[in-house]
Design a protein around this motif. Sequence first.
Motif, short mmCIF file in Angstrom:
data_model
loop_
_atom_site.label_atom_id
_atom_site.label_comp_id
_atom_site.label_asym_id
_atom_site.label_seq_id
_atom_site.Cartn_x
_atom_site.Cartn_y
_atom_site.Cartn_z
N ASP A 178 0.79 -1.27 0.17
CA ASP A 178 0.12 -0.20 0.04
C ASP A 178 0.93 1.35 -0.11
N ASP A 179 2.07 1.04 0.28
CA ASP A 179 3.03 2.24 0.52
C ASP A 179 4.09 2.34 -0.71
N TYR A 180 3.61 1.49 -1.71
CA TYR A 180 4.25 1.25 -2.79
C TYR A 180 5.84 0.70 -2.79
N GLN A 181 6.04 0.16 -1.59
CA GLN A 181 7.30 -0.47 -1.45
C GLN A 181 7.26 -1.73 -1.85
N GLU A 213 6.97 -5.59 -1.87
CA GLU A 213 6.77 -6.62 -0.71
C GLU A 213 7.33 -7.94 -1.30
#
Length: 158
Positions: free
Chosen positions: A35-38, A40
């Motif tokens: 969701d934080d565009y990092q 996974e």
Amino acid sequence: PRFFTYRGRLHLSFAFIEPREDHTTSTQYLIRLGDDYQPEKVWCPRYEHANKIEKNWIFFEHGDDLLAIYSISPHVVLKVNGNVAEPYAVSDQLLPWSGGYLRGGTPVVRVGDEYITFLHGAVDGAGRRTYNVGVYAFEAKPPFRVTRITPSPIMWAD
């Protein structure tokens, strides 16, 4: 790089270029973004019959499966399961395309009983490569046969 969604999550596909002493290779990689565009999860699906240069796979979700258009003519759709990509559907049709080598393009969009995507073509001549754009559609069910294609490019690069 290309964004696509799979199981409600944003993903990114890209080709990783590896220059070597005697040649260059590239490999397709996938990243599932949070969701934080990092990132996974990062993985690299391998296809047994891959070329040295791998790019332009077009990933898409069909039912619960992650699929990828590997080539347009023949229309080869791979099923991706982790780091393994295997043929899922192949249809060998002669397509009326005048824009050179057919290559992948945008993520597919389902419209009714078809998936639609932009493609790009490449024509070599006079010591340079020129790119162009076309559109094609294919069945939204196996064997994913091509149903329509622009017979010539709709736009050429300068």
